[in-house]
Design a protein around this motif. Structure first.
Motif, PDB file in Angstrom:
ATOM      1  N   ASN A 193       0.828  -1.197   0.000  1.00 58.81           N
ATOM      2  CA  ASN A 193       0.000   0.000   0.000  1.00 58.81           C
ATOM      3  C   ASN A 193       0.860   1.243   0.000  1.00 58.81           C
ATOM      4  O   ASN A 193       1.916   1.289   0.618  1.00 58.81           O
ATOM      5  CB  ASN A 193      -0.897   0.034   1.240  1.00 58.81           C
ATOM      6  N   ASP A 194       0.385   2.278  -0.706  1.00 51.58           N
ATOM      7  CA  ASP A 194       1.099   3.540  -0.610  1.00 51.58           C
ATOM      8  C   ASP A 194       0.550   4.343   0.563  1.00 51.58           C
ATOM      9  O   ASP A 194      -0.395   3.945   1.224  1.00 51.58           O
ATOM     10  CB  ASP A 194       1.031   4.328  -1.921  1.00 51.58           C
ATOM     11  N   THR A 241      -1.244   6.896   0.850  1.00 51.21           N
ATOM     12  CA  THR A 241      -2.602   7.435   0.807  1.00 51.21           C
ATOM     13  C   THR A 241      -3.654   6.391   1.145  1.00 51.21           C
ATOM     14  O   THR A 241      -4.782   6.741   1.444  1.00 51.21           O
ATOM     15  CB  THR A 241      -2.914   8.030  -0.576  1.00 51.21           C
ATOM     16  N   THR A 242      -3.318   5.104   1.117  1.00 57.21           N
ATOM     17  CA  THR A 242      -4.318   4.078   1.384  1.00 57.21           C
ATOM     18  C   THR A 242      -4.103   3.348   2.707  1.00 57.21           C
ATOM     19  O   THR A 242      -4.898   2.497   3.047  1.00 57.21           O
ATOM     20  CB  THR A 242      -4.356   3.040   0.244  1.00 57.21           C
ATOM     21  N   THR A 243      -3.046   3.665   3.422  1.00 54.53           N
ATOM     22  CA  THR A 243      -2.832   2.989   4.708  1.00 54.53           C
ATOM     23  C   THR A 243      -3.692   3.629   5.789  1.00 54.53           C
ATOM     24  O   THR A 243      -4.038   4.804   5.724  1.00 54.53           O
ATOM     25  CB  THR A 243      -1.349   3.058   5.144  1.00 54.53           C
ATOM     26  N   THR A 244      -4.035   2.841   6.765  1.00 55.00           N
ATOM     27  CA  THR A 244      -4.813   3.365   7.880  1.00 55.00           C
ATOM     28  C   THR A 244      -3.879   4.040   8.881  1.00 55.00           C
ATOM     29  O   THR A 244      -2.688   3.752   8.927  1.00 55.00           O
ATOM     30  CB  THR A 244      -5.591   2.237   8.590  1.00 55.00           C
TER      31      THR A 244
END
Length: 166
Positions: A2-3, A5-8
């Protein structure tokens, strides 16, 4: 992979992990909260310099719920029950009252948007060391703020009394 911008966000996971570690070691967990936003539901008379420290131990916080978006519980302040609502982004630190061991969180972990207008202000926030009264916690960097408003009156503490409930 994941980059960015998509990690929690890491904050809710670290918050729960440190809470569990503090409790498992027989200590009392406290959270330092940035209470300047209207979204933060705490008793405002106990907010000092825009922040409040809350005891979130099992004996102090009833129905404690920590999810990825918020921390909620009910607690008594001055003998009155109060429902607490803390967006996760408002929690600046969690630490043990006894040892001051814990973790502080940077305010920039969450993106600035309309929901978090509080972080768009350029105001210094108190450090964990300033609230805890220990300069060694943050390397000696002390945050200083000038009080523009008079200090609110201190709440009077009444002596505890037991009542028989039938």
């Amino acid at each position: 992979m994941n980059d960015a911008t998509t990690t929690t966000a890491k904050r809710p996971y670290l918050l729960r992990a440190f809470y569990e570690w503090i409790v498992d070691n027989g200590m009392t967990p406290h959270v330092l909260v940035d209470a300047r936003s209207a979204q933060v539901k705490v008793p405002r008379q106990f907010v000092k310099d825009g922040s409040i420290v809350l005891n979130v131990s099992m004996t102090a916080a009833n129905n404690l719920m920590m999810d990825n978006d918020s921390v909620t519980f009910s607690a008594r302040f001055g003998g009155k029950a109060f429902a607490i609502y803390l967006p996760v982004w408002s929690i600046m630190a969690i630490y043990s009252r006894e040892t001051q061991d814990g973790i502080s969180f940077p305010p920039d972990e969450y993106a600035l948007d309309g929901d978090m207008e509080v972080f768009q202000e350029v105001r210094p926030t108190p450090s964990l060391a300033a609230v805890a009264g220990d300069d060694s916690l943050d390397g000696g960097d002390e945050v200083t703020e000038q009080d523009d408003e008079p200090e609110p009156p201190k709440p009077t503490r009444q002596r505890p009394a037991l009542r028989v409930v039938k």
